[in-house]
Scaffold this active site. Structure first.
Site, mmCIF file in Angstrom:
data_model
loop_
_atom_site.group_PDB
_atom_site.id
_atom_site.type_symbol
_atom_site.label_atom_id
_atom_site.label_comp_id
_atom_site.label_asym_id
_atom_site.label_seq_id
_atom_site.Cartn_x
_atom_site.Cartn_y
_atom_site.Cartn_z
ATOM 1 N N ALA A 68 0.813 -1.215 0.000
ATOM 2 C CA ALA A 68 0.000 0.000 0.000
ATOM 3 C C ALA A 68 0.851 1.272 0.000
ATOM 4 O O ALA A 68 0.437 2.292 -0.561
ATOM 5 C CB ALA A 68 -0.926 -0.007 1.217
ATOM 6 N N THR A 69 2.037 1.219 0.579
ATOM 7 C CA THR A 69 2.892 2.422 0.582
ATOM 8 C C THR A 69 3.185 2.844 -0.858
ATOM 9 O O THR A 69 3.021 4.011 -1.228
ATOM 10 C CB THR A 69 4.209 2.141 1.340
ATOM 11 O OG1 THR A 69 3.883 1.857 2.696
ATOM 12 C CG2 THR A 69 5.164 3.325 1.277
ATOM 13 N N SER A 198 -2.653 -3.973 0.791
ATOM 14 C CA SER A 198 -1.417 -4.743 1.023
ATOM 15 C C SER A 198 -1.780 -6.159 1.445
ATOM 16 O O SER A 198 -2.552 -6.343 2.395
ATOM 17 C CB SER A 198 -0.629 -4.145 2.195
ATOM 18 O OG SER A 198 0.340 -3.252 1.774
ATOM 19 N N HIS A 200 -0.165 -8.475 3.100
ATOM 20 C CA HIS A 200 0.230 -9.008 4.426
ATOM 21 C C HIS A 200 -0.744 -8.607 5.535
ATOM 22 O O HIS A 200 -0.668 -9.123 6.646
ATOM 23 C CB HIS A 200 1.657 -8.590 4.784
ATOM 24 C CG HIS A 200 1.830 -7.137 5.090
ATOM 25 N ND1 HIS A 200 1.910 -6.677 6.381
ATOM 26 C CD2 HIS A 200 1.930 -6.056 4.299
ATOM 27 C CE1 HIS A 200 2.060 -5.356 6.352
ATOM 28 N NE2 HIS A 200 2.073 -4.959 5.097
ATOM 29 N N THR A 236 9.819 -6.516 -13.635
ATOM 30 C CA THR A 236 9.317 -7.867 -13.897
ATOM 31 C C THR A 236 8.197 -8.190 -12.917
ATOM 32 O O THR A 236 8.325 -7.945 -11.717
ATOM 33 C CB THR A 236 10.471 -8.889 -13.768
ATOM 34 O OG1 THR A 236 11.491 -8.487 -14.691
ATOM 35 C CG2 THR A 236 10.009 -10.303 -14.072
ATOM 36 N N CYS A 324 4.267 1.808 12.545
ATOM 37 C CA CYS A 324 4.943 2.815 11.726
ATOM 38 C C CYS A 324 5.312 4.038 12.542
ATOM 39 O O CYS A 324 6.231 4.752 12.199
ATOM 40 C CB CYS A 324 4.046 3.262 10.583
ATOM 41 S SG CYS A 324 3.437 1.894 9.649
HETATM 42 N N1 PLP Z 1 -2.125 2.380 4.937
HETATM 43 C C1 PLP Z 1 -2.545 1.945 6.126
HETATM 44 C C2 PLP Z 1 -3.866 2.422 6.650
HETATM 45 C C3 PLP Z 1 -1.754 1.060 6.874
HETATM 46 O O1 PLP Z 1 -2.197 0.641 8.067
HETATM 47 C C4 PLP Z 1 -0.506 0.642 6.350
HETATM 48 C C5 PLP Z 1 0.372 -0.229 7.136
HETATM 49 O O2 PLP Z 1 0.282 -0.299 8.350
HETATM 50 C C6 PLP Z 1 -0.123 1.118 5.092
HETATM 51 C C7 PLP Z 1 -0.957 1.978 4.405
HETATM 52 C C8 PLP Z 1 1.179 0.720 4.471
HETATM 53 O O3 PLP Z 1 1.217 -0.649 4.158
HETATM 54 P P1 PLP Z 1 2.581 -1.333 3.717
HETATM 55 O O4 PLP Z 1 3.533 -1.131 4.862
HETATM 56 O O5 PLP Z 1 2.230 -2.757 3.517
HETATM 57 O O6 PLP Z 1 3.052 -0.644 2.497
#
Ligand code: PLP
Length: 381
Positions: A68-69, A198, A200, A236, A324
């Site tokens: 997602a980042t 994401s 995971h 890739t 985070c």
């Molecule tokens: N957005 C939200 C709301 C999240 O909780 C997170 C991760 O905790 C992310 C984005 C980022 O996900 P990733 O670290 O898998 O890129």
């Protein structure tokens, strides 16, 4: 071990790992190569895409990313830079994950004007403030579906409906904490231009995610290369990870959506127990406005780190505010916007579930919380 940090990450399901291994072992061709083996691998991507389409029930196409980042960066930077000639204003929720807030800071440096929605005491963005901020200069609106700190449910459907009157504004939704955990109908994703997720977070492997996009012409690429997945995403294609992500989504949503009411009952039970037996604890994840798999609470006068460390001794793993943020010293944005005091913010912990707890595990958790509470009660306010 009792792992209660599912908002940070989840354990991959065995069948997810198996599908990842199988594709690596048997279908390792590069899907962009010109031969028949590559075409077979391409069909695996198409089958996964069908599963995403059937799950999300929308017409979005998918760009596969490292998570997602990356998806959030591609969407925000890409849309703003592409649409700059039509307007310079972006409307955003201020309680977003850093993978939204930091690209917005970058865009501010590039000359964009960021307007922030208000947030109420439950951690939900305020629709009226949103409507006051909207104008024809707005080119991008961004708001998460489920907040990662308190689990608050954001009014995505209402925002999407209001945005029908502003066709120039691209609507991006960070769906990371919602996908694979709940029925998504309430968000009406068909009115959303792009959304991110994401694997995971729903028992997939780390390092794979997606950006669902209605029209990728709205994006300027933020990286350049072989354009393996349209002009927006080069490199890739990670087929084993994509296939295993589709598997994870199927398995996770099947389990979690069916048991959503049980999650609500579990959370309600934990809240009641805390209110009765640990009255100085402040509950920050109101039942009505937040998802049932997240509980945020504050030990006023004691830091969240102390409580997390004390729970470690019971082999119970929870988080302070979020993985985070926990390495940074600044106060958590979500809790600050909920008008909580500095003491309440510093004393907060997040307990997040990836499954319904057995009675035995629930007892262990509540017993540990109570013992820790007794040991710090005197210093609490
Ligand atoms: N957005 C939200 C709301 C999240 O909780 C997170 C991760 O905790 C992310 C984005 C980022 O996900 P990733 O670290 O898998 O890129």
């Amino acid at each position: 071990m009792i792992y209660l940090d599912a908002c940070a990450t989840t354990k991959p399901y065995e069948e997810v790992l198996r599908s990842f291994m199988t594709v690596n072992e048997q279908y390792y061709a590069n899907p962009n190569s010109p031969h028949k083996f590559a075409s077979t691998v391409q069909t695996l991507i198409e089958a996964s895409e069908e599963q995403f389409t059937s799950h999300f029930q929308t017409e979005h196409a998918y760009i596969y990313t490292s998570g997602a980042t990356e998806s959030n960066n591609i969407a925000l930077l890409g849309v703003a830079r592409r649409k700059k000639q039509f307007g310079q204003t972006i409307v955003a929720s201020p309680i977003e994950h850093p993978s939204i807030l930091n690209p917005l800071k970058q865009l501010e440096k590039e000359g964009f004007n960021i307007l922030w929605m208000n947030v109420d005491q439950y951690g939900c963005v305020d629709i009226d403030s949103f409507s006051n901020l909207m104008s024809t200069d707005v080119i991008l609106v961004t708001c998460m579906a489920i907040n990662n700190i308190v689990g608050s449910i954001q009014p995505i459907k209402a925002l999407g409906e209001m945005l029908q009157h502003y066709p120039k504004a691209h609507f991006h939704v960070d769906m990371t904490q919602a996908v694979g955990k709940m029925d998504l109908n309430m968000f009406e994703l068909s009115k959303v231009d792009s959304f991110s997720f994401s694997a995971h977070k729903f028992h997939g492997i780390k390092g794979i995610g997606g950006l669902a996009i209605m029209n990728d012409n709205q994006l300027q690429p933020i990286q350049y290369g072989g354009q393996q997945q349209t002009t927006i995403k080069s490199g890739t294609i990670n087929v084993p990870a994509i296939v295993s992500m589709a598997k994870a989504l199927n398995e996770s949503s099947k389990l979690k959506i069916n048991r959503y009411n049980e999650f609500i009952q579990q959370k309600d039970g934990i809240h009641r127990y805390i209110q009765k037996n640990m009255p100085k604890i402040k509950l920050n994840s109101d039942i009505e406005h937040t998802v049932p798999h997240v509980i945020n609470l504050s030990f006023k006068g004691v830091t969240g780190e102390v409580i997390v460390n004390a729970l470690n001794e019971y082999d119970i793993y929870v988080s302070t505010t979020s993985a985070c943020h926990s390495k940074h010293q600044s106060l958590n944005e979500t809790l600050s916007h909920m008008n909580m005091s500095v003491e309440e913010i510093k004393g907060s912990i997040r307990i997040s579930f990836d499954d319904i707890l057995s009675n035995e595990t629930l007892d262990e958790l509540l017993k540990a919380l109570r013992e820790i509470y007794k040991s710090v009660e005197e210093v609490m306010n």
